[in-house]
Design a protein around this motif. Sequence first.
Motif, PDB file in Angstrom:
ATOM      1  N   ASN A 266       0.819  -1.214   0.000  1.00  0.00           N
ATOM      2  CA  ASN A 266       0.000   0.000   0.000  1.00  0.00           C
ATOM      3  C   ASN A 266       0.849   1.259   0.000  1.00  0.00           C
ATOM      4  OD1 ASN A 266      -2.642  -1.092  -0.022  1.00  0.00           O
ATOM      5  ND2 ASN A 266      -2.496  -1.583   2.144  1.00  0.00           N
ATOM      6  N   ALA A 267       2.028   1.190   0.608  1.00  0.00           N
ATOM      7  CA  ALA A 267       2.903   2.362   0.693  1.00  0.00           C
ATOM      8  C   ALA A 267       3.577   2.679  -0.635  1.00  0.00           C
ATOM      9  CB  ALA A 267       3.968   2.141   1.773  1.00  0.00           C
ATOM     10  N   VAL A 268       3.773   1.664  -1.486  1.00  0.00           N
ATOM     11  CA  VAL A 268       4.547   1.891  -2.710  1.00  0.00           C
ATOM     12  C   VAL A 268       3.722   1.797  -3.981  1.00  0.00           C
ATOM     13  CG1 VAL A 268       6.612   0.984  -1.599  1.00  0.00           C
ATOM     14  CG2 VAL A 268       5.233  -0.539  -3.017  1.00  0.00           C
ATOM     15  N   SER A 269       2.460   1.375  -3.884  1.00  0.00           N
ATOM     16  CA  SER A 269       1.663   1.164  -5.090  1.00  0.00           C
ATOM     17  C   SER A 269       0.372   1.952  -5.025  1.00  0.00           C
ATOM     18  CB  SER A 269       1.347  -0.328  -5.274  1.00  0.00           C
ATOM     19  OG  SER A 269       0.479  -0.519  -6.370  1.00  0.00           O
ATOM     20  N   ASP A 270       0.004   2.561  -6.159  1.00  0.00           N
ATOM     21  CA  ASP A 270      -1.269   3.257  -6.249  1.00  0.00           C
ATOM     22  C   ASP A 270      -2.415   2.296  -6.514  1.00  0.00           C
ATOM     23  OD1 ASP A 270      -0.609   6.295  -6.249  1.00  0.00           O
ATOM     24  OD2 ASP A 270       0.880   5.384  -7.552  1.00  0.00           O
ATOM     25  N   TYR A 271      -2.080   1.097  -6.970  1.00  0.00           N
ATOM     26  CA  TYR A 271      -3.096   0.087  -7.253  1.00  0.00           C
ATOM     27  C   TYR A 271      -2.718  -1.224  -6.571  1.00  0.00           C
ATOM     28  CZ  TYR A 271      -4.719   3.301 -10.859  1.00  0.00           C
ATOM     29  OH  TYR A 271      -5.186   4.389 -11.516  1.00  0.00           O
ATOM     30  N   PRO A 272      -2.692  -1.253  -5.226  1.00  0.00           N
ATOM     31  CA  PRO A 272      -2.255  -2.471  -4.531  1.00  0.00           C
ATOM     32  C   PRO A 272      -3.129  -3.672  -4.835  1.00  0.00           C
ATOM     33  CG  PRO A 272      -3.263  -0.916  -2.999  1.00  0.00           C
ATOM     34  CD  PRO A 272      -3.067  -0.179  -4.292  1.00  0.00           C
ATOM     35  N   ASP A 273      -4.401  -3.454  -5.173  1.00  0.00           N
ATOM     36  CA  ASP A 273      -5.287  -4.574  -5.464  1.00  0.00           C
ATOM     37  C   ASP A 273      -4.886  -5.286  -6.751  1.00  0.00           C
ATOM     38  OD1 ASP A 273      -6.723  -4.000  -3.227  1.00  0.00           O
ATOM     39  OD2 ASP A 273      -8.293  -2.900  -4.266  1.00  0.00           O
ATOM     40  N   HIS A 274      -4.120  -4.604  -7.601  1.00  0.00           N
ATOM     41  CA  HIS A 274      -3.697  -5.196  -8.863  1.00  0.00           C
ATOM     42  C   HIS A 274      -2.318  -5.830  -8.760  1.00  0.00           C
ATOM     43  CE1 HIS A 274      -6.936  -3.566 -11.461  1.00  0.00           C
ATOM     44  NE2 HIS A 274      -6.982  -2.638 -10.528  1.00  0.00           N
ATOM     45  N   ARG A 275      -1.743  -5.810  -7.567  1.00  0.00           N
ATOM     46  CA  ARG A 275      -0.406  -6.363  -7.395  1.00  0.00           C
ATOM     47  C   ARG A 275      -0.425  -7.406  -6.287  1.00  0.00           C
ATOM     48  NH1 ARG A 275       3.744  -1.304  -7.948  1.00  0.00           N
ATOM     49  NH2 ARG A 275       5.203  -3.033  -7.940  1.00  0.00           N
ATOM     50  N   LEU A 276       0.537  -8.295  -6.306  1.00  0.00           N
ATOM     51  CA  LEU A 276       0.565  -9.408  -5.365  1.00  0.00           C
ATOM     52  C   LEU A 276       1.490  -9.087  -4.202  1.00  0.00           C
ATOM     53  CD1 LEU A 276       0.816 -12.316  -7.948  1.00  0.00           C
ATOM     54  CD2 LEU A 276      -1.232 -11.363  -6.897  1.00  0.00           C
ATOM     55  N   ALA A 277       0.983  -9.284  -2.973  1.00  0.00           N
ATOM     56  CA  ALA A 277       1.770  -8.958  -1.781  1.00  0.00           C
ATOM     57  C   ALA A 277       3.079  -9.737  -1.747  1.00  0.00           C
ATOM     58  CB  ALA A 277       0.944  -9.227  -0.524  1.00  0.00           C
ATOM     59  N   ARG A 278       3.086 -10.949  -2.294  1.00  0.00           N
ATOM     60  CA  ARG A 278       4.294 -11.772  -2.270  1.00  0.00           C
ATOM     61  C   ARG A 278       5.421 -11.178  -3.106  1.00  0.00           C
ATOM     62  NH1 ARG A 278       5.509 -15.458   1.644  1.00  0.00           N
ATOM     63  NH2 ARG A 278       3.558 -16.347   2.413  1.00  0.00           N
ATOM     64  N   THR A 279       5.091 -10.248  -4.024  1.00  0.00           N
ATOM     65  CA  THR A 279       6.172  -9.617  -4.793  1.00  0.00           C
ATOM     66  C   THR A 279       7.062  -8.774  -3.881  1.00  0.00           C
ATOM     67  OG1 THR A 279       4.831  -7.657  -5.338  1.00  0.00           O
ATOM     68  CG2 THR A 279       4.736  -9.510  -6.857  1.00  0.00           C
ATOM     69  N   ILE A 280       6.546  -8.363  -2.710  1.00  0.00           N
ATOM     70  CA  ILE A 280       7.358  -7.619  -1.751  1.00  0.00           C
ATOM     71  C   ILE A 280       8.569  -8.454  -1.346  1.00  0.00           C
ATOM     72  CG2 ILE A 280       7.426  -6.668   0.588  1.00  0.00           C
ATOM     73  CD1 ILE A 280       5.998  -4.855  -1.363  1.00  0.00           C
ATOM     74  N   ASP A 281       8.389  -9.759  -1.187  1.00  0.00           N
ATOM     75  CA  ASP A 281       9.507 -10.637  -0.812  1.00  0.00           C
ATOM     76  C   ASP A 281      10.630 -10.558  -1.840  1.00  0.00           C
ATOM     77  OD1 ASP A 281       7.931 -11.400   1.288  1.00  0.00           O
ATOM     78  OD2 ASP A 281       7.350 -13.322   0.422  1.00  0.00           O
ATOM     79  N   SER A 282      10.259 -10.548  -3.107  1.00  0.00           N
ATOM     80  CA  SER A 282      11.265 -10.465  -4.172  1.00  0.00           C
ATOM     81  C   SER A 282      11.977  -9.126  -4.154  1.00  0.00           C
ATOM     82  CB  SER A 282      10.601 -10.699  -5.536  1.00  0.00           C
ATOM     83  OG  SER A 282      10.052 -11.982  -5.619  1.00  0.00           O
ATOM     84  N   HIS A 283      11.220  -8.057  -3.903  1.00  0.00           N
ATOM     85  CA  HIS A 283      11.844  -6.734  -3.832  1.00  0.00           C
ATOM     86  C   HIS A 283      12.807  -6.654  -2.644  1.00  0.00           C
ATOM     87  CE1 HIS A 283       9.624  -5.041  -7.103  1.00  0.00           C
ATOM     88  NE2 HIS A 283       8.456  -5.197  -6.527  1.00  0.00           N
ATOM     89  N   ILE A 284      12.411  -7.199  -1.493  1.00  0.00           N
ATOM     90  CA  ILE A 284      13.284  -7.202  -0.318  1.00  0.00           C
ATOM     91  C   ILE A 284      14.559  -7.978  -0.623  1.00  0.00           C
ATOM     92  CG2 ILE A 284      13.540  -8.045   2.048  1.00  0.00           C
ATOM     93  CD1 ILE A 284      11.815  -5.604   1.961  1.00  0.00           C
ATOM     94  N   LYS A 285      14.431  -9.108  -1.286  1.00  0.00           N
ATOM     95  CA  LYS A 285      15.595  -9.909  -1.659  1.00  0.00           C
ATOM     96  C   LYS A 285      16.536  -9.106  -2.545  1.00  0.00           C
ATOM     97  CE  LYS A 285      16.891 -14.252  -3.943  1.00  0.00           C
ATOM     98  NZ  LYS A 285      16.357 -15.465  -4.638  1.00  0.00           N
ATOM     99  N   SER A 286      15.966  -8.371  -3.500  1.00  0.00           N
ATOM    100  CA  SER A 286      16.786  -7.553  -4.399  1.00  0.00           C
ATOM    101  C   SER A 286      17.469  -6.417  -3.643  1.00  0.00           C
ATOM    102  CB  SER A 286      15.912  -6.993  -5.520  1.00  0.00           C
ATOM    103  OG  SER A 286      16.665  -6.191  -6.396  1.00  0.00           O
ATOM    104  N   ILE A 287      16.742  -5.791  -2.698  1.00  0.00           N
ATOM    105  CA  ILE A 287      17.325  -4.711  -1.891  1.00  0.00           C
ATOM    106  C   ILE A 287      18.494  -5.243  -1.070  1.00  0.00           C
ATOM    107  CG2 ILE A 287      16.898  -3.122   0.033  1.00  0.00           C
ATOM    108  CD1 ILE A 287      13.976  -2.944  -0.961  1.00  0.00           C
ATOM    109  N   ARG A 288      18.294  -6.380  -0.429  1.00  0.00           N
ATOM    110  CA  ARG A 288      19.368  -6.972   0.382  1.00  0.00           C
ATOM    111  C   ARG A 288      20.606  -7.269  -0.470  1.00  0.00           C
ATOM    112  NH1 ARG A 288      15.333 -10.955   3.732  1.00  0.00           N
ATOM    113  NH2 ARG A 288      15.193  -9.727   5.675  1.00  0.00           N
ATOM    114  N   LYS A 289      20.381  -7.754  -1.662  1.00  0.00           N
ATOM    115  CA  LYS A 289      21.500  -8.056  -2.560  1.00  0.00           C
ATOM    116  C   LYS A 289      22.286  -6.790  -2.887  1.00  0.00           C
ATOM    117  CE  LYS A 289      22.541 -10.283  -6.991  1.00  0.00           C
ATOM    118  NZ  LYS A 289      21.955 -10.962  -8.184  1.00  0.00           N
ATOM    119  N   GLN A 290      21.573  -5.687  -3.117  1.00  0.00           N
ATOM    120  CA  GLN A 290      22.241  -4.430  -3.417  1.00  0.00           C
ATOM    121  C   GLN A 290      22.981  -3.899  -2.191  1.00  0.00           C
ATOM    122  OE1 GLN A 290      23.668  -1.102  -5.264  1.00  0.00           O
ATOM    123  NE2 GLN A 290      22.723  -2.882  -6.214  1.00  0.00           N
TER     124      GLN A 290
END
Length: 260
Positions: free
Chosen positions: A212-236
């Motif tokens: 909800n904090a990062v998307s204007d259309y959270p209903d159109h996106r999957l909450a589990r994608t947050i896990d992938s973004h966190i993984k990418s952030i940690r890698k960076q």
Amino acid sequence: MTHILLVEDDPAIAMSLKVTCKREGWNITWLDNASSVLPMLHSDEAQDLSAIILDVGLPDGDGLSLCQQIRHTTDIDALKDIPIVFLTARSDEVDRILGLEMGGDDYCAKPFSPRELVARLKAIWRREQLLSQQSATHTIATDHTVKNTPSNNMSGQALTFECQSGVWHYQPLNYSLMWQEQKLELSNTERKILLTLLKAPNQVFSREQLLNAVSDYPDHRLARTIDSHIKSIRKQLATVDSSIDVIHTHRGLGYALCPA
């Protein structure tokens, strides 16, 4: 003038979007293949781009790989954070998830209304503007210190976060986030997630709250994608300092800065 790059091989879809964008007073550049995209982004024509609309399936490549190149391998710093909206087939859930994980900001599933796509772009820009304004003025009290530092550009302010993981600097004017004096190569969504955590270091955020904090259309996106973004952030973050665990996973709850 707002300038949009449209990469779509279907002439009917492209013409419909061009008409709708021109009604908004926007300039639109249309490319119908993948091979023309990077040369265009290296040209003077790309200097004023406001967003990219990118079809996932193209005759000579795919939009997912193009997005990854734009986000992580191009030498055009100004375009690494440009909003990217994918056009996908309605049945291709895997493509939609991959698109978001690779740095896309949103997607429209075909068939779609051109007016809906325009609304999504406007919402992304509104959120970017709001995030910049909030980051420039927000102060957090606790053991976490935030300092506003005047920018060389008089139209905005830089923001400094001082916390247990070190010192962070955010420049709203060019969306540059630095940690330990090194610039982080983050996608638009990844940067928003990290800023959300930085602004509330003692809070545990659920996947839904981050979405909800990062998307204007959270209903159109999957909450589990947050896990992938966190993984990418940690890698960076690990490329800067692998000895510090900046983001902690609270099992069954969500994520927070360490320690929470």
